[in-house]
Design a protein around this motif. Structure first.
Motif: not given
Length: 126
Positions: A61-69
């Motif tokens: 989830v954290s990686l997905e958020d970082k990708g969006k960011q």
């Protein structure tokens, strides 16, 4: 069919029979101990498996958020680069005297000597 009355049957009290009963009790205790150890191992294993799965899930989830960011910031960087390019062009144009005169006539209704400015109704400066 012959039926035996269990009350009339007596058990032999030999050393072998006593040893056999003792061995059965020991085996039963070993089996219970084995089941307890396996149950304890399964509880510990389940705990660690849950922790591992929850950690992996939170990292995903954290990686997905970082990708969006990252995508958002790359788009913002591209916009900033475009704006920087536009501002550099504007600075270059502002060094030109004719361009400054054009802006002054357009925005501030200034005129050159001998020039008359007419304002047409319904037209806007921007």
């Amino acid at each position: 069919m012959v039926q035996f009355n269990k009350e009339k049957i007596t058990e032999l009290n030999t050393g072998y029979v006593k040893e056999h009963h003792l061995q059965q009790k020991i085996d039963a205790k070993k089996k219970r101990g084995l089941y307890r150890r396996l149950a304890a191992f399964m509880v510990v294993f389940s705990f660690f498996a849950f922790m591992l799965i929850s950690t992996i899930t939170s990292q995903m989830v954290s990686l997905e958020d970082k990708g969006k960011q990252e995508k958002h910031l790359k788009a913002k960087l591209e916009q900033t680069k475009n704006k920087k390019s536009q501002l550099k062009d504007e600075v270059h144009k502002l060094k030109d005297v004719d361009y400054i005169g054009e802006i002054a006539r357009r925005d501030y209704f200034m005129s050159k000597k001998g020039e008359t400015v007419f304002k047409v109704p319904g037209s806007s400066s921007d």
